[in-house]
Design an enzyme around this catalytic site. Structure first.
Site, PDB file in Angstrom:
ATOM      1  N   SER A 105       0.821  -1.203   0.000  1.00 12.84           N
ATOM      2  CA  SER A 105       0.000   0.000   0.000  1.00 12.84           C
ATOM      3  C   SER A 105       0.859   1.259   0.000  1.00 12.84           C
ATOM      4  O   SER A 105       1.914   1.314   0.643  1.00 12.84           O
ATOM      5  CB  SER A 105      -0.901   0.010   1.243  1.00 12.84           C
ATOM      6  OG  SER A 105      -1.551   1.257   1.387  1.00 12.84           O
ATOM      7  N   TYR A 127      -1.973   5.417  -4.615  1.00 14.94           N
ATOM      8  CA  TYR A 127      -3.044   6.411  -4.551  1.00 14.94           C
ATOM      9  C   TYR A 127      -2.591   7.643  -5.327  1.00 14.94           C
ATOM     10  O   TYR A 127      -1.404   7.972  -5.346  1.00 14.94           O
ATOM     11  CB  TYR A 127      -3.335   6.795  -3.102  1.00 14.94           C
ATOM     12  CG  TYR A 127      -4.171   5.794  -2.346  1.00 14.94           C
ATOM     13  CD1 TYR A 127      -5.470   5.489  -2.750  1.00 14.94           C
ATOM     14  CD2 TYR A 127      -3.676   5.166  -1.206  1.00 14.94           C
ATOM     15  CE1 TYR A 127      -6.240   4.587  -2.055  1.00 14.94           C
ATOM     16  CE2 TYR A 127      -4.446   4.253  -0.505  1.00 14.94           C
ATOM     17  CZ  TYR A 127      -5.723   3.967  -0.931  1.00 14.94           C
ATOM     18  OH  TYR A 127      -6.493   3.064  -0.248  1.00 14.94           O
ATOM     19  N   THR A 153      -5.134   2.818  -7.569  1.00 17.45           N
ATOM     20  CA  THR A 153      -6.492   2.820  -7.023  1.00 17.45           C
ATOM     21  C   THR A 153      -7.199   4.084  -7.484  1.00 17.45           C
ATOM     22  O   THR A 153      -6.725   5.189  -7.247  1.00 17.45           O
ATOM     23  CB  THR A 153      -6.458   2.753  -5.490  1.00 17.45           C
ATOM     24  OG1 THR A 153      -5.856   1.511  -5.096  1.00 17.45           O
ATOM     25  CG2 THR A 153      -7.859   2.835  -4.898  1.00 17.45           C
ATOM     26  N   ARG A 162     -16.594   7.375   6.813  1.00 20.21           N
ATOM     27  CA  ARG A 162     -16.629   6.163   7.625  1.00 20.21           C
ATOM     28  C   ARG A 162     -17.028   6.551   9.049  1.00 20.21           C
ATOM     29  O   ARG A 162     -16.221   7.059   9.835  1.00 20.21           O
ATOM     30  CB  ARG A 162     -15.274   5.457   7.559  1.00 20.21           C
ATOM     31  CG  ARG A 162     -14.926   5.105   6.111  1.00 20.21           C
ATOM     32  CD  ARG A 162     -13.523   4.615   5.896  1.00 20.21           C
ATOM     33  NE  ARG A 162     -13.232   4.554   4.458  1.00 20.21           N
ATOM     34  CZ  ARG A 162     -12.048   4.278   3.934  1.00 20.21           C
ATOM     35  NH1 ARG A 162     -11.013   4.027   4.740  1.00 20.21           N
ATOM     36  NH2 ARG A 162     -11.875   4.252   2.627  1.00 20.21           N
ATOM     37  N   LYS A 229      -7.405  -0.468 -10.103  1.00 19.31           N
ATOM     38  CA  LYS A 229      -8.243  -1.009  -9.038  1.00 19.31           C
ATOM     39  C   LYS A 229      -9.372  -0.040  -8.695  1.00 19.31           C
ATOM     40  O   LYS A 229      -9.139   1.154  -8.508  1.00 19.31           O
ATOM     41  CB  LYS A 229      -7.408  -1.273  -7.790  1.00 19.31           C
ATOM     42  CG  LYS A 229      -8.186  -1.846  -6.604  1.00 19.31           C
ATOM     43  CD  LYS A 229      -7.251  -2.136  -5.440  1.00 19.31           C
ATOM     44  CE  LYS A 229      -7.974  -2.728  -4.247  1.00 19.31           C
ATOM     45  NZ  LYS A 229      -8.777  -1.717  -3.528  1.00 19.31           N
ATOM     46  N   SER A 251     -13.760  -3.860  -7.831  1.00 21.81           N
ATOM     47  CA  SER A 251     -13.681  -3.612  -6.384  1.00 21.81           C
ATOM     48  C   SER A 251     -14.526  -2.415  -6.005  1.00 21.81           C
ATOM     49  O   SER A 251     -14.550  -1.409  -6.724  1.00 21.81           O
ATOM     50  CB  SER A 251     -12.218  -3.335  -5.994  1.00 21.81           C
ATOM     51  OG  SER A 251     -12.117  -2.881  -4.657  1.00 21.81           O
ATOM     52  N   HIS A 253     -13.862  -1.293  -2.911  1.00 23.14           N
ATOM     53  CA  HIS A 253     -13.004  -0.900  -1.784  1.00 23.14           C
ATOM     54  C   HIS A 253     -13.500  -1.512  -0.467  1.00 23.14           C
ATOM     55  O   HIS A 253     -13.428  -0.896   0.596  1.00 23.14           O
ATOM     56  CB  HIS A 253     -12.936   0.621  -1.660  1.00 23.14           C
ATOM     57  CG  HIS A 253     -11.588   1.132  -1.247  1.00 23.14           C
ATOM     58  ND1 HIS A 253     -10.651   1.593  -2.139  1.00 23.14           N
ATOM     59  CD2 HIS A 253     -11.008   1.258  -0.030  1.00 23.14           C
ATOM     60  CE1 HIS A 253      -9.566   1.983  -1.496  1.00 23.14           C
ATOM     61  NE2 HIS A 253      -9.751   1.787  -0.201  1.00 23.14           N
ATOM     62  N   GLY A 307      -8.366  -9.338   1.922  1.00 22.61           N
ATOM     63  CA  GLY A 307      -7.992  -8.243   2.793  1.00 22.61           C
ATOM     64  C   GLY A 307      -8.226  -8.487   4.264  1.00 22.61           C
ATOM     65  O   GLY A 307      -7.400  -9.078   4.960  1.00 22.61           O
ATOM     66  N   ARG A 308      -9.378  -8.064   4.764  1.00 21.69           N
ATOM     67  CA  ARG A 308      -9.619  -8.041   6.213  1.00 21.69           C
ATOM     68  C   ARG A 308      -9.305  -9.355   6.935  1.00 21.69           C
ATOM     69  O   ARG A 308      -8.721  -9.302   8.035  1.00 21.69           O
ATOM     70  CB  ARG A 308     -11.071  -7.648   6.486  1.00 21.69           C
ATOM     71  CG  ARG A 308     -11.402  -6.165   6.245  1.00 21.69           C
ATOM     72  CD  ARG A 308     -12.845  -5.908   6.602  1.00 21.69           C
ATOM     73  NE  ARG A 308     -13.293  -4.534   6.413  1.00 21.69           N
ATOM     74  CZ  ARG A 308     -13.891  -4.081   5.318  1.00 21.69           C
ATOM     75  NH1 ARG A 308     -14.077  -4.895   4.285  1.00 21.69           N
ATOM     76  NH2 ARG A 308     -14.291  -2.827   5.243  1.00 21.69           N
TER      77      ARG A 308
END
Length: 359
Positions: A105, A127, A153, A162, A229, A251, A253, A307-308
């Site tokens: 990342s 990014y 991305t 969020r 992405k 995706s 995200h 991911g998570r």
């Protein structure tokens, strides 16, 4: 020990600070897309083949000229030292042992050079920053560090709202930094009541008005294969190919950007149809098991990003175990579906069971 990747989630929840848990687990807005990703994957059904004579399925995948032991890559995820002191280094080393790629990342908490050194096969995720000179520097550093592809991305012109982070006034602890920006003053460590400090940092660093012209400039600025992405609309997938992309990642995200966006698995088929054989198509968002992986392959993906679940495993010192568990689940799912290899998985018939969102 864990019997399923979901076990790591509950184990991590028991030990992580609430604000860190929410930062990883949360989505944007009302978290509708976050829930849709899982519901849509659960709704996909498979029609297995029988009497195929398969006893040892071959899980290897060829992606952009490299062989992966399975069609799985570690998704790009920021600030992994929030979960473990060795963060990205630990997970990159586990990916190397598993024979799969690690995607670094932009907002990693170790430098991209350190992480690439721990990984056997790495890509770099970019990014889009306001400072184009910094973009050039990162791309150059990624190439020199041995990264084999550049993943840009494109679905974060601004960080999605969020609410968990807002309500927690989330800020990074002092020992967790955006390590690729040692000279950048960051707001990410300064908590402000009712605000996400991480969102404030990205708002100052990221360029919101990115266009196809910028992507074309990036394509002309590097010899690395370019993977885009954050694609959900097949028209955007086609345009990415026309701009020189070697791959796209379908995706949303992980439900962390536009809330109520389509589930990634539901967007996959139209994207595959739009690009044909002109680029590699990967799927991200919601993968939680080996069965999920073969669903994505059956619907046209070449591989998936996870991911998570790997962050939860990282928090509880179990990343090697988690990747081995995912590999075994994939192998067993292929065996039960009668598939000798990923080509056979791609020929499986799929169905769809309707679900109704709640909560």
């Amino acid at each position: 020990m864990a019997d399923a990747l979901s076990d790591y989630e509950s184990q991590a929840a028991a030990i992580l600070p609430t604000a860190v848990w929410d930062f990883v687990a949360g989505g944007s807005g009302s978290e509708i897309t976050l829930r849709l990703n899982r519901m849509a994957l659960d709704a996909v059904t498979l029609v297995p083949r029988v009497l195929t004579g398969v006893d040892k399925p071959d899980t290897t995948a060829a992606v952009l000229g490299h062989e992966w032991s399975s069609p799985i890559a570690v998704a790009p995820m920021a600030y992994q030292r929030l979960l473990h002191a060795e963060g990205e280094l630990q997970l990159a080393g586990a990916a190397a042992d598993a024979g799969i790629p690690y995607i670094i990342s932009t907002l990693s908490s170790y430098t991209l050079e350190e992480i690439a050194g721990a990984a056997a096969l790495s890509w770099f995720q970019l990014y889009w920053l306001r400072d184009r000179a910094m973009i050039r520097s990162l791309v150059d550093r990624a190439g020199k560090a041995g990264c084999r592809a550049l993943m840009v991305t494109v679905d974060v012109p601004v960080m999605g709202r969020r609410l968990r982070d807002v309500r927690n006034s989330f800020a990074l602890p002092e020992d967790v930094v955006a390590a690729n920006f040692v000279d950048m003053v960051t707001e990410a460590h300064a908590p402000v009541p009712g605000l996400s400090a991480v969102a404030a940092h990205t708002a100052s660093a990221f360029e919101p008005a990115v266009s196809w012209r910028d992507l074309e400039w990036l394509r002309s600025s590097t010899e690395l294969p370019l993977v885009v992405k954050g694609i959900l609309d097949p028209r955007d997938a086609r345009r990415a190919v026309d701009a020189g992309a070697a791959g796209v990642v379908v995706s949303n995200h992980g439900g962390r950007q536009l809330d109520t966006a389509i589930a990634s698995i539901d967007a996959l088929g139209p994207v595959v149809e739009a690009v044909g054989n002109d680029c590699v198509v990967l799927l991200d968002s919601g993968i939680r098991s080996g069965t999920d992986v073969i669903k994505a392959i059956a619907l046209g993906a070449s591989a998936v990003l996870v991911g998570r679940p790997l962050l939860w495993a990282l928090a509880v010192e179990a990343v090697d175990e988690a990747l081995d568990l995912l590999r075994r689940e994939l192998r067993d799912a292929m065996l039960l579906a009668g598939c000798a290899d990923l080509n056979a998985v791609g020929e499986l018939t799929t169905g769809r069971t309707p679900w109704q969102i709640s909560g």
